[in-house]
Design an enzyme around this catalytic site. Structure first.
Site, PDB file in Angstrom:
ATOM      1  N   ASP A  89      -3.936   9.458  -3.984  1.00  0.00           N
ATOM      2  CA  ASP A  89      -4.768   8.849  -2.945  1.00  0.00           C
ATOM      3  C   ASP A  89      -4.138   8.911  -1.565  1.00  0.00           C
ATOM      4  O   ASP A  89      -4.720   8.413  -0.601  1.00  0.00           O
ATOM      5  CB  ASP A  89      -5.039   7.376  -3.291  1.00  0.00           C
ATOM      6  CG  ASP A  89      -3.788   6.522  -3.145  1.00  0.00           C
ATOM      7  OD1 ASP A  89      -2.792   6.811  -3.842  1.00  0.00           O
ATOM      8  OD2 ASP A  89      -3.790   5.586  -2.330  1.00  0.00           O
ATOM      9  N   ASP A 143      -0.209   3.617  -7.885  1.00  0.00           N
ATOM     10  CA  ASP A 143      -0.906   2.617  -7.085  1.00  0.00           C
ATOM     11  C   ASP A 143      -1.916   3.289  -6.149  1.00  0.00           C
ATOM     12  O   ASP A 143      -1.568   4.162  -5.362  1.00  0.00           O
ATOM     13  CB  ASP A 143       0.091   1.798  -6.259  1.00  0.00           C
ATOM     14  CG  ASP A 143      -0.374   0.379  -6.019  1.00  0.00           C
ATOM     15  OD1 ASP A 143      -1.590   0.178  -5.858  1.00  0.00           O
ATOM     16  OD2 ASP A 143       0.461  -0.540  -5.999  1.00  0.00           O
ATOM     17  N   ASP A 163      -0.567  10.049  -9.513  1.00  0.00           N
ATOM     18  CA  ASP A 163       0.026   8.963  -8.743  1.00  0.00           C
ATOM     19  C   ASP A 163      -0.414   7.649  -9.397  1.00  0.00           C
ATOM     20  O   ASP A 163      -1.366   7.630 -10.195  1.00  0.00           O
ATOM     21  CB  ASP A 163      -0.461   9.035  -7.296  1.00  0.00           C
ATOM     22  CG  ASP A 163      -0.012   7.850  -6.468  1.00  0.00           C
ATOM     23  OD1 ASP A 163       1.205   7.620  -6.389  1.00  0.00           O
ATOM     24  OD2 ASP A 163      -0.885   7.145  -5.930  1.00  0.00           O
TER      25      ASP A 163
END
Length: 335
Positions: A213, A17, A15
């Site tokens: 995240d 950001d 991923d």
């Protein structure tokens, strides 16, 4: 030391950001981690639900934050949506595009004909985020969907992060069209499986590790695609959310950040489960944490251990039995 994560997986699907960077700021250690993965001969893919930017633009942004990348290493939800449309429609079919010119280019790249206006020739609608989407765009899409066109959404993210805070994302616009049509789209991006599988396929990887995240997109997407996942604590997810995670949103591994990758830590040491140095007693939903007298007790290990306990039986509160545990719990805000 047992085998490492990189021994187990052919590709890592990162991923962006919250995992590799925060907007325009690199996350410390991320660049070294990605470089190490490449040095070990493992494929790297940067997987984003962002459908507004082209792979070239995403690769350029990665380079600006110190993580060199090629467009071929970037997998976007716009690409996944285009691939899905290409699989479902005959060559040359007309697709009404709600989104950026980059999304339009992806539709064209799979042999379909993009348009911005509804007509009886429109076979499908593809919807991705654009800051310039307006009522007239949604109106054209509404007519097409009501007439029976296939409807594909690049992602269902209700919000998107910006320096000013959380702003309306593609999912918010999708919700408007859903209300107007009474239909639901097929979703190409996370947490659906299509984007991650497309990314792994592009790397020729049969087994891939998803690194992210967010539990509701990255980790849930990994579960939907049948891949293992590593959650990092540099972005959205909190320790409390980890303890409360639903079965489809539980990571296999947990780390503070990507810095574990260059250290070649044993995969077993990163796995959710009982950890040395910590003792946990559970009674009536209250977990009491203490150390076993070992000289060191790693606080991320504590969180791995707590997740193991909480996923077997709900934990409503966490208490410390000694000073070491109290300090660790204070850092995780789990009191």
């Amino acid at each position: 030391m047992g085998d490492t994560l990189l021994d187990r997986y052919e590709a890592l699907l990162f991923d962006l950001d919250g995992t590799v960077y925060h907007g325009t700021r690199p996350i410390p250690g991320a660049a070294d981690a990605v470089a190490h993965v490449r040095e070990r001969g493992r494929a790297v893919r940067f997987v984003t639900n962002n459908a507004a930017k082209s792979p070239e633009a995403v690769a350029d942004h990665l380079g600006q934050v110190g993580v060199p990348a090629t467009p071929a290493e970037v997998s976007t939800s716009a690409q996944a949506a285009a691939v899905l449309l290409g699989e479902r429609l005959p060559a040359g079919a007309v697709v009404l595009v709600v989104g950026t010119e980059s999304l339009e280019a992806e539709v064209r790249s799979v042999g379909l004909r993009p348009t911005r206006e509804h007509s009886r020739d429109v076979a499908a609608v593809v919807q991705g985020h654009s800051p310039h989407t307006c009522w007239s765009d949604l109106a054209e899409a509404c007519l097409a969907v009501r007439d029976g066109a296939l409807w594909v959404a690049c992602n269902g993210d209700a919000t998107l992060p910006a320096e000013r805070g959380q702003l309306p994302g593609n999912g918010s616009m999708v919700a408007a069209l859903r209300t107007a049509t009474g239909r639901d789209p097929e979703v190409a991006g996370k947490p659906e499986a299509h984007l991650l599988r497309t990314a792994a396929d592009s790397a020729g990887a049969a087994n891939a590790l998803v690194v992210g995240d967010r539990l509701d997109t990255d980790i849930a997407g990994a579960a939907a695609a049948g891949y293992r996942s590593l959650a990092v604590l540099t972005g959205v997810v909190t320790p409390r959310q980890l303890l409360d995670a639903a079965p489809g949103e539980r990571p296999d591994y947990l780390a503070a950040d990507l810095g574990v990758l260059p250290r070649d830590v044993s995969a077993a040491d990163l796995a959710i489960g009982p950890r040395p140095g910590w003792e946990i007693e559970l009674h009536d939903g209250v977990a009491t944490v203490g150390t076993d007298g070992a000289s060191t007790a790693d606080r991320v290990d504590l969180l791995r251990h707590l997740c193991h306990v909480a996923w077997s039986s709900p934990v409503s509160a966490v208490r410390a039995r000694d000073a070491v545990a109290d300090e660790a719990l204070a850092s995780w805000d789990l009191h």
